[in-house]
Design a protein around this motif. Sequence first.
Motif, PDB file in Angstrom:
ATOM      1  N   UNK A 160       9.105 -45.638  -8.606  1.00 15.31           N
ATOM      2  CA  UNK A 160      10.306 -47.060  -8.621  1.00 15.31           C
ATOM      3  C   UNK A 160      10.822 -47.861  -7.208  1.00 15.31           C
ATOM      4  N   UNK A 161      10.091 -46.749  -6.232  1.00 13.30           N
ATOM      5  CA  UNK A 161      10.235 -46.849  -5.061  1.00 13.30           C
ATOM      6  C   UNK A 161       9.110 -47.738  -4.272  1.00 13.30           C
ATOM      7  N   UNK A 162       8.597 -48.537  -4.211  1.00 15.37           N
ATOM      8  CA  UNK A 162       7.347 -48.666  -3.629  1.00 15.37           C
ATOM      9  C   UNK A 162       7.174 -48.644  -2.204  1.00 15.37           C
ATOM     10  N   UNK A 163       8.169 -49.023  -1.037  1.00 13.79           N
ATOM     11  CA  UNK A 163       7.740 -48.256  -0.358  1.00 13.79           C
ATOM     12  C   UNK A 163       8.234 -48.412   0.741  1.00 13.79           C
ATOM     13  N   UNK A 164       8.939 -48.026   1.931  1.00 13.69           N
ATOM     14  CA  UNK A 164       9.884 -47.791   2.600  1.00 13.69           C
ATOM     15  C   UNK A 164       9.385 -48.408   3.537  1.00 13.69           C
ATOM     16  N   UNK A 165      10.547 -48.530   4.914  1.00 14.79           N
ATOM     17  CA  UNK A 165      10.746 -50.372   6.261  1.00 14.79           C
ATOM     18  C   UNK A 165       8.758 -49.879   6.899  1.00 14.79           C
ATOM     19  N   UNK A 166       8.559 -48.852   6.797  1.00 16.91           N
ATOM     20  CA  UNK A 166       6.919 -48.710   7.782  1.00 16.91           C
ATOM     21  C   UNK A 166       6.304 -49.158   6.651  1.00 16.91           C
ATOM     22  N   UNK A 167       6.006 -48.967   5.440  1.00 14.58           N
ATOM     23  CA  UNK A 167       5.490 -49.642   4.578  1.00 14.58           C
ATOM     24  C   UNK A 167       5.242 -51.035   4.632  1.00 14.58           C
ATOM     25  N   UNK A 168       6.698 -51.221   4.368  1.00 16.63           N
ATOM     26  CA  UNK A 168       6.571 -53.062   4.715  1.00 16.63           C
ATOM     27  C   UNK A 168       6.186 -53.567   5.640  1.00 16.63           C
TER      28      UNK A 168
END
Length: 333
Positions: free
Chosen positions: A73-81
């Motif tokens: 459910x946590x699709x990505x973190x800030x780097x992914x964004x």
Amino acid sequence: MKKVTITDIAKLTGYSIKTVSRVINNAPNVKEETRRKILQVIEEHNYSVNLLAKALRNSETRTVILFIDRRKGKYWNEWHDLMLKSIMVKLKDRGYKVILSPSSGEETISNDTDGFHLLKSGLADGAIMFDVISKDCRVKYLRANNIPFIIIGKDMDFTDTSFVDLDNYLVGFIGAEYLINKGYKNIVFFLGPKVFNVNRDRAQGFEEACKKHGVTHSVFYGISTIKGIYEKTHELLSRATVDAFFISGDEKALGAYRAIREKGLKIPEDVAVLGIDNLPSSEYMYPPLTSIDQNVEKFSDQAVNLLIEMMHSKEKTPKRIILTPRIVERQSV
């Protein structure tokens, strides 16, 4: 009501079908005034392109799918964004549509809600995959069906896949050596889930550097949130003399910052904090966070160029691009 066609748009604007087609496909070398007039008529008459029919005619959809692990459910973190935004902008500039799909390397093939099925049905030309795991079912399927794809990260299972990755072993190694050379002697490394290759590589580099110098160290996997970092930092500082925290993911360092301050300790005088990602926000933490840079722009450039090359090349020669990390020094170490 009669459906408007590209021929109708050409007649209404006074331009050729070829020129209208170039505007629809966002091709270069069209005068801005011409583009504006044609787009205005397209909007006024609610004209739309049948993308499926166009793809069948051209054997190309001009569509790329970006797969991100679901992470429960946590699709990505800030780097992914940041990476996603950069890749999407670059693909759009090259005339490609982008579909973002949360996905899983464990259950994709049997999950009808996964965007992976667009690739299986020929409704996309290629894919970029983040967060590949060992024995990833997506990699196995795409290889078997000769569908162009690249991996952000390392593929440990096959030698004929293409990927762009940071040298994550080196990330762990230089991070540990940097802290050791600054005089820290009891270092803790916080990482995400062990299932991902990136985290195991970073841990290996970190542990080998610490063993080389005879430094006390610990590795904790599966700590993927600010809250998790905060609670674990509190716990460790209550029962051990930790003098440095190495954290995979700059945004999670906020949890360590708070726990350290609540213990009445100062950064970096009492406890150092080193991050990984070099996010823009890291410069504005107090004190500013020293971090290992991943160079989002270079990463995304290499990924987009490699995928487009694969989608248009008859020779499917695998390419593996490894980027070199660097430490951006600020004031937390």
